[in-house]
Design an enzyme around this catalytic site. Structure first.
Site: not given
Length: 294
Positions: A66-67
């Site tokens: 996930l960013d």
């Protein structure tokens, strides 16, 4: 959710083989930088020091990415065998993900399939970004598809926005952010893909809401609570509901995964050597990058 700290790790699922956490916004999963003390990796080590694996670089095997700016469901394997089973599900396109987002403007179509090939932006000053095929400097674009469904219309801090459900049918770096920006509806708070104009919100409004990994002996089915509700953020004012989220999830689960997604390179592991080699780490990182969907 409160801002991230070492102590306030939110665990959604925990077994002998996996942990699924509700990742905070603006926190990295892991980091090699000595000055970055606050990561999901450090949160896990703080909460579960006995579960850290000394034979891996980060102590934990993250099943996907996930960013930094994105919150939501993140799955962590607690042993080598569990990581292999999860990898099999990702490789064979069996994993289902769905994200929630607030996007700028009014999305007039109730449902859209976003189909823009995405490549790395080689333009000077934008090499940290991705871009769609046809843009100057777009290098090695790969096919990408995202299904966007409108949930609600409303306003954020007085400006018109649309709450949407995003289902990635492929796994490309920044895919959801780039696709939303490409149709003129960048995600609220996405400073990078709003061309550095959207800097007022306290976070980027993208959240990994739903994760389903159909493991044979331990299917994982997790929902990370919706953070985009007026009780948690008074600047968000929904005005008209178009689709009910629970109904959409039922439809998503009944559909087969898209065939357009490319297979990641297999990670070959040897049972004779408990320590992962640099080559294995590099191959694994390459695969994870293909699943950095936000």
């Amino acid at each position: 959710m409160e801002p991230a700290s070492l102590e306030n790790l939110c665990v959604l699922y925990h077994s002998a083989n996996y942990i699924v956490v509700n990742k905070h916004w603006d926190i990295r999963i892991d980091s090699k930088m000595w000055y970055e003390k606050q990561t999901v990796q450090s949160q896990l080590k703080h909460r579960y020091p006995e579960l850290a694996d000394p034979y891996t670089y980060y102590g934990f095997r993250f099943c996907h990415q996930l960013d930094f700016s994105t919150s939501g469901a993140l799955c962590v394997a607690l042993n080598k065998a569990a990581a292999g089973h999860a990898y099999h599900c990702f490789k064979n396109r069996l994993v289902t993900k769905a994200y929630l987002a607030l996007v700028r403007g009014v999305v007039t179509e109730e449902k859209i399939t976003l189909d823009f090939a995405i490549g790395k932006n080689t333009t000077e000053g934008k090499t940290h970004m991705m871009c769609i095929e046809g843009n100057e400097g777009c290098e090695n674009p790969k096919p990408c598809q995202t299904e966007l469904t409108v949930l609600e219309y409303g306003a954020y801090d007085g400006d018109p926005v649309t709450k949407v459900l995003l289902q990635p049918l492929t796994g490309r770096t920044h895919q959801l952010r780039v696709h939303c920006s490409a149709i003129g509806h960048p995600i609220v708070g996405d400073y990078t893909y709003s061309l550095r104009t959207d800097d007022a919100p306290y976070r980027m409004m993208l959240h990994a809401y739903f994760l389903h990994i159909p493991l044979e002996n331990e299917p994982i089915h997790v929902i990370a609570p919706d953070p985009f509700v007026p009780s948690l953020d008074s600047k968000w004012a929904p005005q008209r509901c178009v689709n009910i989220l629970e109904d959409l999830l039922k439809n998503i689960l009944s559909k087969p995964q898209a065939e357009i997604q490319e297979d990641p390179e297999p990670v070959h592991r040897s049972s004779s050597y408990p320590v992962e080699s640099e080559e294995q780490q590099a191959q694994c990182q390459q695969w994870l990058c293909e699943w950095n969907l936000d």
